[in-house]
Write an enzyme that holds these catalytic residues in place. Structure first.
Site, PDB file in Angstrom:
ATOM      1  N   LYS A  77     -46.424  25.871  65.301  1.00 40.56           N
ATOM      2  CA  LYS A  77     -46.755  25.064  64.120  1.00 40.56           C
ATOM      3  C   LYS A  77     -46.175  23.661  64.248  1.00 40.56           C
ATOM      4  O   LYS A  77     -46.817  22.675  63.896  1.00 40.56           O
ATOM      5  CB  LYS A  77     -46.154  25.719  62.870  1.00 40.56           C
ATOM      6  CG  LYS A  77     -46.877  26.939  62.363  1.00 40.56           C
ATOM      7  CD  LYS A  77     -46.237  27.336  61.055  1.00 40.56           C
ATOM      8  CE  LYS A  77     -46.851  28.545  60.426  1.00 40.56           C
ATOM      9  NZ  LYS A  77     -46.239  28.859  59.133  1.00 40.56           N
ATOM     10  N   PHE A  82     -51.208  30.000  69.352  1.00 40.52           N
ATOM     11  CA  PHE A  82     -50.175  31.002  69.051  1.00 40.52           C
ATOM     12  C   PHE A  82     -50.771  32.024  68.092  1.00 40.52           C
ATOM     13  O   PHE A  82     -51.940  31.920  67.698  1.00 40.52           O
ATOM     14  CB  PHE A  82     -48.923  30.321  68.458  1.00 40.52           C
ATOM     15  CG  PHE A  82     -49.133  29.788  67.051  1.00 40.52           C
ATOM     16  CD1 PHE A  82     -48.781  30.540  65.949  1.00 40.52           C
ATOM     17  CD2 PHE A  82     -49.714  28.543  66.843  1.00 40.52           C
ATOM     18  CE1 PHE A  82     -48.993  30.063  64.656  1.00 40.52           C
ATOM     19  CE2 PHE A  82     -49.930  28.055  65.560  1.00 40.52           C
ATOM     20  CZ  PHE A  82     -49.562  28.817  64.470  1.00 40.52           C
ATOM     21  N   GLY A  83     -49.971  33.003  67.716  1.00 41.33           N
ATOM     22  CA  GLY A  83     -50.390  33.982  66.701  1.00 41.33           C
ATOM     23  C   GLY A  83     -51.682  34.694  67.083  1.00 41.33           C
ATOM     24  O   GLY A  83     -51.840  35.195  68.199  1.00 41.33           O
ATOM     25  N   ASP A 112     -47.577  27.516  54.526  1.00 43.04           N
ATOM     26  CA  ASP A 112     -47.697  28.969  54.609  1.00 43.04           C
ATOM     27  C   ASP A 112     -49.142  29.237  54.967  1.00 43.04           C
ATOM     28  O   ASP A 112     -50.066  28.658  54.390  1.00 43.04           O
ATOM     29  CB  ASP A 112     -47.297  29.684  53.319  1.00 43.04           C
ATOM     30  CG  ASP A 112     -47.015  31.159  53.624  1.00 43.04           C
ATOM     31  OD1 ASP A 112     -46.086  31.433  54.391  1.00 43.04           O
ATOM     32  OD2 ASP A 112     -47.758  32.023  53.130  1.00 43.04           O
ATOM     33  N   ARG A 144     -54.636  24.299  59.391  1.00 36.53           N
ATOM     34  CA  ARG A 144     -53.422  23.480  59.310  1.00 36.53           C
ATOM     35  C   ARG A 144     -53.767  22.007  59.497  1.00 36.53           C
ATOM     36  O   ARG A 144     -53.239  21.141  58.809  1.00 36.53           O
ATOM     37  CB  ARG A 144     -52.412  23.932  60.372  1.00 36.53           C
ATOM     38  CG  ARG A 144     -51.039  23.303  60.237  1.00 36.53           C
ATOM     39  CD  ARG A 144     -49.999  24.002  61.099  1.00 36.53           C
ATOM     40  NE  ARG A 144     -49.972  25.427  60.799  1.00 36.53           N
ATOM     41  CZ  ARG A 144     -50.626  26.355  61.500  1.00 36.53           C
ATOM     42  NH1 ARG A 144     -51.279  26.040  62.581  1.00 36.53           N
ATOM     43  NH2 ARG A 144     -50.588  27.615  61.120  1.00 36.53           N
ATOM     44  N   ASP A 191     -54.606  33.453  67.578  1.00 39.13           N
ATOM     45  CA  ASP A 191     -55.610  32.598  68.234  1.00 39.13           C
ATOM     46  C   ASP A 191     -56.423  33.321  69.316  1.00 39.13           C
ATOM     47  O   ASP A 191     -57.639  33.099  69.419  1.00 39.13           O
ATOM     48  CB  ASP A 191     -54.955  31.350  68.845  1.00 39.13           C
ATOM     49  CG  ASP A 191     -54.623  30.300  67.798  1.00 39.13           C
ATOM     50  OD1 ASP A 191     -55.127  30.404  66.671  1.00 39.13           O
ATOM     51  OD2 ASP A 191     -53.846  29.382  68.114  1.00 39.13           O
TER      52      ASP A 191
HETATM   53  P1  IMP Z   1     -45.960  32.021  58.105  1.00 38.66           P
HETATM   54  O1  IMP Z   1     -46.839  30.948  57.503  1.00 38.66           O
HETATM   55  O2  IMP Z   1     -44.846  31.441  58.897  1.00 38.66           O
HETATM   56  O3  IMP Z   1     -45.566  33.046  57.113  1.00 38.66           O
HETATM   57  O4  IMP Z   1     -46.787  32.802  59.208  1.00 38.66           O
HETATM   58  C1  IMP Z   1     -48.109  32.620  59.401  1.00 38.66           C
HETATM   59  C2  IMP Z   1     -48.610  33.642  60.429  1.00 38.66           C
HETATM   60  O5  IMP Z   1     -50.039  33.578  60.365  1.00 38.66           O
HETATM   61  C3  IMP Z   1     -48.241  33.251  61.852  1.00 38.66           C
HETATM   62  O6  IMP Z   1     -47.065  33.889  62.294  1.00 38.66           O
HETATM   63  C4  IMP Z   1     -49.453  33.740  62.622  1.00 38.66           C
HETATM   64  O7  IMP Z   1     -49.350  35.107  62.868  1.00 38.66           O
HETATM   65  C5  IMP Z   1     -50.585  33.514  61.633  1.00 38.66           C
HETATM   66  N1  IMP Z   1     -51.151  32.169  61.827  1.00 38.66           N
HETATM   67  C6  IMP Z   1     -51.040  31.092  61.018  1.00 38.66           C
HETATM   68  N2  IMP Z   1     -51.663  30.027  61.532  1.00 38.66           N
HETATM   69  C7  IMP Z   1     -52.163  30.433  62.713  1.00 38.66           C
HETATM   70  C8  IMP Z   1     -52.907  29.751  63.721  1.00 38.66           C
HETATM   71  O8  IMP Z   1     -53.179  28.550  63.679  1.00 38.66           O
HETATM   72  N3  IMP Z   1     -53.261  30.515  64.768  1.00 38.66           N
HETATM   73  C9  IMP Z   1     -52.965  31.832  64.877  1.00 38.66           C
HETATM   74  N4  IMP Z   1     -52.244  32.500  63.986  1.00 38.66           N
HETATM   75  C10 IMP Z   1     -51.847  31.797  62.893  1.00 38.66           C
END
Ligand code: IMP
Length: 204
Positions: free
Chosen positions: A12, A159-160, A68, A189, A162
């Site tokens: 992020k 990440f996450g 968030d 985002r 994706d």
């Molecule tokens: P938080 O906003 O830190 O509570 O976590 C958001 C979670 O959503 C991340 O840990 C990812 O698992 C997922 N996430 C949020 N934005 C993305 C993104 O741009 N790509 C992939 N996963 C995302």
């Protein structure tokens, strides 16, 4: 202008630096001396986003923002939603989260097959709520990106989730296969942070 970004998520932070550019000096919460996990006990993206930004503001009185965000899968009734980061447990393990997501969807496919019905749609979206706290006042900015969930992972970027999220804008690729600047130009985002940057510029 210096802003603290209430996150410890390196993905992020990297994306936010790329999106906001040189007009802003972004520091992570750790760089601002906040190393503990920031509580996230709200029941919506907006509540959690506000909670994180308020935490930073109360601790250091600095102008700051939080994001968030999460994934909503229609066939799973909007899950994992606000639980996206810890879908497979508190370890915040991206790979285990994806495995659980693919498993849950495969269970639905199997159920549909047994019942002689069509497999459910795999439509999904990422949502993001950014909270900016400027001189103690909170401002909200939202973004989203529509797509669907692939049957398997592809790509090494981002990440996450994706590697399994296929954006409508690029139906032959996962978000982990598009260059980061392209992801930022279409992502939830990116949209929310560009709205924040435009608002800040207008205010100056
Ligand atoms: P938080 O906003 O830190 O509570 O976590 C958001 C979670 O959503 C991340 O840990 C990812 O698992 C997922 N996430 C949020 N934005 C993305 C993104 O741009 N790509 C992939 N996963 C995302």
């Amino acid at each position: 202008m210096e802003l603290i970004f209430a996150t410890s998520n390196k993905g992020k932070l990297r994306e936010a630096r790329e999106i906001l550019g040189d007009d802003y000096v972004l520091r992570s919460s750790a760089e601002a001396g906040i190393t503990e996990d920031i509580p996230e006990t709200g029941s919506s993206f907006r509540e959690n986003s506000l909670q994180k930004a308020e935490y930073i503001w109360k601790k250091c009185g600095c102008n700051c923002f939080s994001d968030d965000s999460g994934l909503e899968v229609d066939a799973l009734g909007g899950a994992p939603g606000i639980y996206s980061a810890r879908y497979a447990g508190e370890g915040h393990d991206f790979d285990r989260n994806i495995s659980k997501l693919l498993h849950e969807l495969s269970l639905l496919d199997a159920k549909a097959l047994i019942e002689g019905k069509a497999a459910p749609e795999r439509t999904a979206r990422f949502r993001c709520v950014v909270t900016l706290i400027l001189d103690g006042e909170a401002h909200f900015f939202e973004g989203s990106i529509e797509g669907h969930i692939a049957y398997s992972r592809s790509g090494n970027g981002g990440f996450g989730y994706d590697p399994v999220f296929i954006p409508d804008a690029f139906p032959d690729r996962s978000l982990a296969e598009v260059p980061e600047d392209v992801k930022n130009s279409i992502s939830h985002r990116g949209e929310a942070l560009r709205k924040m940057a435009a608002w800040l510029r207008e205010r100056e």
